[in-house]
Design a protein around this motif. Sequence first.
Motif, PDB file in Angstrom:
ATOM      1  N   GLU A 184       8.749  48.887  62.475  1.00 13.24           N
ATOM      2  CA  GLU A 184       7.363  48.423  62.346  1.00 13.24           C
ATOM      3  C   GLU A 184       6.471  49.607  61.952  1.00 13.24           C
ATOM      4  N   GLY A 185       5.590  49.372  61.033  1.00 12.50           N
ATOM      5  CA  GLY A 185       4.695  50.430  60.579  1.00 12.50           C
ATOM      6  C   GLY A 185       5.122  51.030  59.248  1.00 12.50           C
ATOM      7  N   ASP A 186       6.366  50.769  58.826  1.00  5.69           N
ATOM      8  CA  ASP A 186       6.802  51.310  57.535  1.00  5.69           C
ATOM      9  C   ASP A 186       6.045  50.682  56.372  1.00  5.69           C
ATOM     10  N   THR A 187       5.639  49.425  56.541  1.00  6.95           N
ATOM     11  CA  THR A 187       4.818  48.758  55.519  1.00  6.95           C
ATOM     12  C   THR A 187       3.673  48.069  56.231  1.00  6.95           C
ATOM     13  N   ILE A 188       2.465  48.421  55.866  1.00  4.13           N
ATOM     14  CA  ILE A 188       1.320  47.734  56.479  1.00  4.13           C
ATOM     15  C   ILE A 188       0.448  47.092  55.404  1.00  4.13           C
ATOM     16  N   GLY A 189      -0.266  46.059  55.837  1.00  7.08           N
ATOM     17  CA  GLY A 189      -1.326  45.496  55.028  1.00  7.08           C
ATOM     18  C   GLY A 189      -2.644  45.988  55.604  1.00  7.08           C
ATOM     19  N   LEU A 190      -3.701  45.873  54.812  1.00  7.26           N
ATOM     20  CA  LEU A 190      -5.014  46.345  55.263  1.00  7.26           C
ATOM     21  C   LEU A 190      -6.051  45.250  55.109  1.00  7.26           C
TER      22      LEU A 190
END
Length: 311
Positions: A184-190
């Motif tokens: 978790e955290g390797d790909t985030i949306g904003l």
Amino acid sequence: MIRVLVLGAAAGGGFPQWNSNSEACRRARAGDPAARPATQASIAVSADGDRWFLINAAPDLREQINRQPQLHPKEGLRSSPIAGVVLTNGDVDAIAGLLNLRERTPFTVFAHPRILDVLAANPIFQILAPEVVARSPLALNEPVPLRGADGRDSGLVLEAFSVPGKVALFMEDASRGESLGTEEGDTIGLEISARDGASRLLFIANCARVDEGVRARCRGASLLFFDGTLWQDEEMIARGEGQKTGGRMGHISMSGDDGSMAALGGLDIERRVFIHINNTNPALLADSPERAKIEAAGWQVAYDGMEIDLP
Ligand code: MLT
Ligand code: MN
């Protein structure tokens, strides 16, 4: 208000890509207006038009700054309107541009601890001296005011959220099975909003799957930038231009029953724009049937220099 500049619309490699001799890339090199060149994906956002935050730092950042007057120095001999950089993943196309910002003008890097670890593990990023460039960890699902290095509030509020995706290509660990070591955290949306307005900007340029979490975030968005890497999952293999499916690369495709257009269709989103478009994706070409299909479904394709103001 939220001002948005698209600095780059293409996926990693850009368009045309240095080693691609595809018809699309040849058309781009020849100046065909329907095959408009594009640098690697990044946008800039600002509430006041003076201080800007980059979403990702593409390897093309130097060129992107030079052609965008909003990002040129305006004060004294050394300064920059760039107050911060927010990173959504650790891939080369998202982080390598940090190295263009190395001449000791302060700004803040915002990223999930997983991505700050990638920077910390690669000593080349020490060129951004810690007393000049602060690294600020982003917690998931917590709105934070975006501040520049001087501590002044920018008027923008940022919230990071987890998105189905994959660890950065150069961090893949085959010994960890199908996950490749993704956490978790390797790909985030904003999600970005302005204190003085009701608009909600969503930036999800890397997304393996539209799950209920992604759908919930996108509902009611004023503007959505979404992963437009591929048209079809097997496009790179079918064209003889690669060995990987979109799924293996951590990218959902635009078309098909389980594609992003179907998965996000019917949601109440005011404006939807594909970004991070791979040079093999026919929707990149303005005269393609695929482009006509996405436009008929209410989507646009981002282009370098696109500007959007949200109230
Ligand atoms: C991707 O989006 O899949 C990556 O940018 C791949 C890469 O780093 O080349
Ligand atoms: Mn990428």
